[in-house]
Design an enzyme around this catalytic site. Sequence first.
Site, PDB file in Angstrom:
ATOM      1  N   ASP A   1       0.878  -1.168   0.000  1.00  0.00           N
ATOM      2  CA  ASP A   1       0.000   0.000   0.000  1.00  0.00           C
ATOM      3  C   ASP A   1       0.914   1.216   0.000  1.00  0.00           C
ATOM      4  O   ASP A   1       1.540   1.531   1.008  1.00  0.00           O
ATOM      5  CB  ASP A   1      -0.896  -0.018   1.244  1.00  0.00           C
TER       6      ASP A   1
ATOM      7  N   SER B   1      -0.589  13.179 -15.329  1.00  0.00           N
ATOM      8  CA  SER B   1      -1.828  13.336 -16.085  1.00  0.00           C
ATOM      9  C   SER B   1      -1.842  14.729 -16.688  1.00  0.00           C
ATOM     10  O   SER B   1      -1.125  15.626 -16.234  1.00  0.00           O
ATOM     11  CB  SER B   1      -3.018  13.159 -15.139  1.00  0.00           C
TER      12      SER B   1
ATOM     13  N   TYR C   1      -7.475  15.103  -7.401  1.00  0.00           N
ATOM     14  CA  TYR C   1      -6.662  14.432  -8.415  1.00  0.00           C
ATOM     15  C   TYR C   1      -5.673  15.415  -9.033  1.00  0.00           C
ATOM     16  O   TYR C   1      -4.475  15.136  -9.119  1.00  0.00           O
ATOM     17  CB  TYR C   1      -7.572  13.834  -9.478  1.00  0.00           C
TER      18      TYR C   1
ATOM     19  N   ALA D   1      -4.660  18.272  -7.817  1.00  0.00           N
ATOM     20  CA  ALA D   1      -3.714  18.731  -6.795  1.00  0.00           C
ATOM     21  C   ALA D   1      -2.594  17.717  -6.601  1.00  0.00           C
ATOM     22  O   ALA D   1      -1.414  18.083  -6.500  1.00  0.00           O
ATOM     23  CB  ALA D   1      -4.440  18.976  -5.479  1.00  0.00           C
ATOM     24  N   SER D   2      -2.937  16.436  -6.565  1.00  0.00           N
ATOM     25  CA  SER D   2      -1.923  15.393  -6.354  1.00  0.00           C
ATOM     26  C   SER D   2      -0.973  15.294  -7.539  1.00  0.00           C
ATOM     27  O   SER D   2       0.235  15.095  -7.370  1.00  0.00           O
ATOM     28  CB  SER D   2      -2.592  14.043  -6.092  1.00  0.00           C
ATOM     29  N   LYS D   3      -1.502  15.473  -8.759  1.00  0.00           N
ATOM     30  CA  LYS D   3      -0.653  15.365  -9.946  1.00  0.00           C
ATOM     31  C   LYS D   3       0.238  16.603 -10.105  1.00  0.00           C
ATOM     32  O   LYS D   3       1.398  16.485 -10.520  1.00  0.00           O
ATOM     33  CB  LYS D   3      -1.516  15.153 -11.195  1.00  0.00           C
TER      34      LYS D   3
END
Length: 273
Positions: A62, A140, A153, A155-157
């Site tokens: 994980d 992405s 999504y 923000a994380s990329k």
Amino acid sequence: MQNRVVIITGAASGIGRALTHAFAALGARLCIADKSANRLTAVEQEIKQQFANANILSIVTDVSIETDCKEMTEACITHFGRIDILINNAGISMRALFKDLDLVVIKNLMDVNFWGTVYCTKYALPHLLTAKGSVIGVSSIAGFKGLPARTGYSASKFAIQGFLETLRIEHLYDGLHVMVIAPGFTASNIRFSALTADGSQQGETPRNEGKMMSPELVAQHIIKGIQKRKAQVVLTLQGKAVVWLNKFFPRFVDRMEYKVMSREPDSPLNLDN
């Protein structure tokens, strides 16, 4: 890629599974990681059946848990003695407006997508520096341009790209190859497992998967990018257009994105706003 040691996270499906098959075909030694033990075992069995001489180690991991990432890296070193390529592919998505969103959704996205990349890179980095190897972040188009109803999504990329770009500059003269790849919409199960406003999985995709780039084609682009030691790869004509147009006409791209994303079935966006 013959005998290169490759770590692939999120290897049990989609782009990760395609990468596992592609690298195995090239004779690489594989350390594959995923949180789904059953699906990971199935991929390992596929590789062993298809490639008689495959050298593959699967580790249930994980990536949102730091100790899992550390132990996965240590297991890879114990088994193979080196790491040449790390592909940070594990990720989850979401679809909901921020105003409706339980904040735990963004935390989950950041824990898997961003922190998973950070943890795995941190523990693999000493070995990658020794090998003058490659660290890859599967990003992405949403890492170049904010995507409506995907705040967590995007923000994380964006965070992944900032992290890896800085890492590249820090090791500019150390022989480390750092690459970010932005596939655009790819036919994979990421949208089936995307989180909704309350954190539950949406369970079905709102998009036509048949019209998207295949995971196998994305895998080939990733391998080609590694071979050429590219810094950045943006896939699909649509993706390249968004990145280019946003540099000069950001407001136009804002409106076009809203229009396109509002046409998804059951979109949380309202085109009449």
